[in-house]
Design a protein around this motif. Structure first.
Motif, PDB file in Angstrom:
ATOM      1  N   PHE A  13       0.830  -1.211   0.000  1.00  0.00           N
ATOM      2  CA  PHE A  13       0.000   0.000   0.000  1.00  0.00           C
ATOM      3  C   PHE A  13       0.865   1.262   0.000  1.00  0.00           C
ATOM      4  N   ILE A  14       1.972   1.227   0.727  1.00  0.00           N
ATOM      5  CA  ILE A  14       2.854   2.411   0.742  1.00  0.00           C
ATOM      6  C   ILE A  14       3.481   2.607  -0.638  1.00  0.00           C
ATOM      7  N   MET A  16       2.257   1.564  -3.490  1.00  0.00           N
ATOM      8  CA  MET A  16       1.207   1.990  -4.423  1.00  0.00           C
ATOM      9  C   MET A  16       0.948   3.482  -4.297  1.00  0.00           C
ATOM     10  N   ASP A  17       0.995   3.979  -3.066  1.00  0.00           N
ATOM     11  CA  ASP A  17       0.753   5.404  -2.840  1.00  0.00           C
ATOM     12  C   ASP A  17       1.828   6.252  -3.539  1.00  0.00           C
TER      13      ASP A  17
END
Lengths: 223, 390
Positions: A13-14, A16-17
């Motif tokens: 998720f990090i 992807m951000d």
């Protein structure tokens, strides 16, 4: 395995951000170029940032060119820092042609008005009627006027970007410090100044007289 | 904010909607078909991802009591601007834990039983009551933010009178239940892998939650800066990072003492899945952040401070999930991996928690007028606006 799975999800998720921001042309706060202001007498320590997709004009308006060639303009962080929330007023209408140096809008500070000048030639395409409601911390998303201009394509525009913009802002803050030094000796010009912290006291809005407003305009808002 | 702005699709909005939709379906499935059909839990592994996340949620929310005590009891007012975000994080973290616990209960309709059917000999009883009491404390601590919004001065004044006892109660309850999570595993000495089992487990849990709570505040500050286009107060964040460093060093020294005093050092040379995961946990959550944060320039650097916080959080995740799952797998004789429904419900609750945080920040005065600066001349906090004061 559960531990590794959860860790992998967290990292995913990090990552992807970061990718999403990259695609959007934005910079993650961890990677933003920041200017640290310190060591000045009247300007307190602070950090100033200029987003990568923003350029600054000499008259302290930021410009952001979008994909369709339109240019959004707003008041930069320097002015918002120096003057606080200013109320933007303009008499423009959509379709009006503006020449470089012409007044694009006025900023109302207390009962004084400061003129901001267009850094480019162009035609007014839209005016942001919501811009007054935004907080000043949101300088670079709080646009005021959108123009169509050929100046960027023809290279007929002067602006500061990236680290050049930060260096120029550092000079401007130093100049502001001198400006405050000069005017604090004449408190009637900008109101009473706190000598111990560099912050002006309440009620200064009314104390910003014509001379101080004129000087500020000449020093910082002219092209 | 206009409706069109809210409805404007962005990558994360789309991802969030998908996660919540799938999560809602999984929740429906879990409540209609039961735990057996919706989870990969087993008779010998009755606790899985959800309990692990409860441990994570409570630990990550630990900044609430740490920051409140730092400011209101130890009078380190430099950290005042992050008290409200820390309390909000704690409140949302605990709400997430409570919701996840209800989902995880075999008989969710009986969730209220511990309130009236007391089993004073159970560690779970103590944890339940501490969490209930601390959540109440968090409501009282956060209430002024809501009351301020509606300009209700009388109740704010009343709450202020009791603020110190409330903060002290919060610290007590937090200390009790953060450590009790460790105590919970003291009852399984034969089942939990000796790399993680220790009589000092409650102390390990307590010390590690302080460091990760502060790291969470650092991490969260970047998320807020990104979402609301706010500045980062590096002065406060690097101060918090120094506290994280001290906490990590204390935690590591305690672990060394624990291993030496209980004769567990030899276990570190046994090649096994547990040993590798233990090394990974220590490397990511202790060695790398201690190395990074011991350098002043790293603590003051935006990029490296962010990565240091991520390392601490990642190490904490590994630790808690190793205790909850990895450390119990060998004795259970069953390798547990969460089902799709367990993962989707967990992700849904995380997304909803982030959404709730964003919503509260948007509509309530959680942050002081931004950015807050520290004036070196008069050593007080002030806004960066120079000439005019609103």
């Amino acid at each position: 395995m559960v531990a590794l799975f959860v860790l992998a999800l967290f990292i995913l998720f990090i990552a992807m951000d970061f990718i999403v921001l990259k695609v959007q042309g934005k910079t993650h706060p961890a990677f933003e170029k920041v200017l640290s202001i310190s060591g000045l007498s009247y300007v307190p320590e602070m950090e100033i940032k200029v987003p990568d997709d923003i350029v600054l004009s000499k008259g302290h308006l930021w410009m952001k060119k979008n994909k369709s060639g339109l240019v959004k303009l707003g008041v930069d962080d320097f002015v918002n820092t120096a003057l606080g929330n200013i109320s933007i007023q303009n008499n423009l209408s959509v379709g009006k042609e503006l020449k470089r140096g012409e007044v694009i809008f006025e900023g109302k500070v207390g009962n004084k008005k400061l003129k901001f000048h267009s850094p480019v030639n162009g035609v007014v395409r839209s005016i942001n009627s919501n811009s007054h409601d935004r907080e000043y911390s949101d300088s670079y998303s709080n646009w005021n006027v959108e123009l169509s201009s050929k100046d960027f394509a023809s290279g007929n525009v002067t602006y500061f970007s990236g680290s050049e913009a930060l260096n120029w802002l550092r000079q401007e803050f130093t100049k502001l410090d001198d400006f405050l030094k000069l005017h604090s000796a004449m408190p009637e010009l900008v109101g009473a100044t706190m000598y111990d912290g560099g912050k002006m006291v309440e009620g200064v809005k009314a104390g910003l007289n014509d001379k101080a407003a004129e000087d500020f305009e000449k020093e910082f808002l002219s092209l | 904010m206009k409706l069109s702005e809210i409805l404007k699709p962005t990558f994360w909005k789309v991802v969030s909607v998908i996660i919540v939709t799938v999560g809602l379906y999984s929740t429906y499935f879990r409540f209609t078909r039961g735990l057996g059909a919706s989870t990969n839990l087993y008779d010998t592994v009755p606790w899985g991802l959800w309990i692990g996340f409860d441990f994570l949620g409570v630990g990550l929310a630990a900044a609430g009591f740490t920051i409140a005590a730092t400011v209101h009891i130890f009078h380190m007012h430099k950290f005042e601007p992050i008290v409200r975000p820390a309390i909000l994080t704690a409140f949302i973290g605990y709400s997430l834990v409570a919701t996840l616990l209800i989902v995880d209960l075999g008989r969710p309709e009986n969730f209220w039983h511990p309130l009236v059917m007391w089993n004073i000999h159970s560690v779970m009883f103590e944890i339940t009551w501490c969490i209930i009491c601390y959540t109440t404390v968090l409501v009282l601590e956060f209430a002024p933010v809501v009351l301020e919004k509606f300009n209700l001065k009388a109740p704010i004044k009343l709450l202020k009178k009791f603020s110190i006892p409330v903060v002290i109660a919060g610290v007590l309850f937090s200390t009790l239940h953060q450590s009790s999570f460790g105590s919970l595993y003291l009852i399984v000495p034969g089942r939990l892998h000796p790399l993680w089992y220790s009589p000092l487990l409650p102390v390990h849990f307590y010390i590690s939650c302080i460091g990760v709570g502060l790291s969470m505040i650092i991490f969260e500050s970047y998320l807020i800066a990104r979402a609301f286009n706010r500045g980062l107060n590096m002065n406060i964040l690097s101060g918090a990072a120094f506290a994280v460093l001290i906490d990590l060093i204390i935690g590591f020294l305690l672990k060394v003492f624990d291993f030496i005093s209980t004769g567990k050092l030899a276990l570190l040379t046994v090649p096994s899945k547990e040993t590798y995961l233990f090394y990974l946990e220590i490397l990511i959550g202790t060695f790398i952040p201690i190395f990074l944060l011991s350098q002043k320039k790293v603590r003051e650097d935006r990029k490296w401070l962010y990565f240091s916080a991520i390392f601490v959080i990642a190490g904490f995740m590994l630790n808690r999930l190793n205790v909850c799952t990895t450390g119990l797998e060998r004795s259970a004789g069953y390798t547990y991996f969460p089902s799709f429904d367990e993962v989707s419900i967990t992700l849904m609750l995380v997304v909803l928690a982030m959404f709730a945080f964003r919503l509260v920040v948007k509509f309530f005065p959680v942050f002081e007028e931004e950015p807050i600066l520290h004036s070196k001349q008069n050593n007080v906090l002030e806004t960066k606006q120079i000439i005019l004061s609103e």
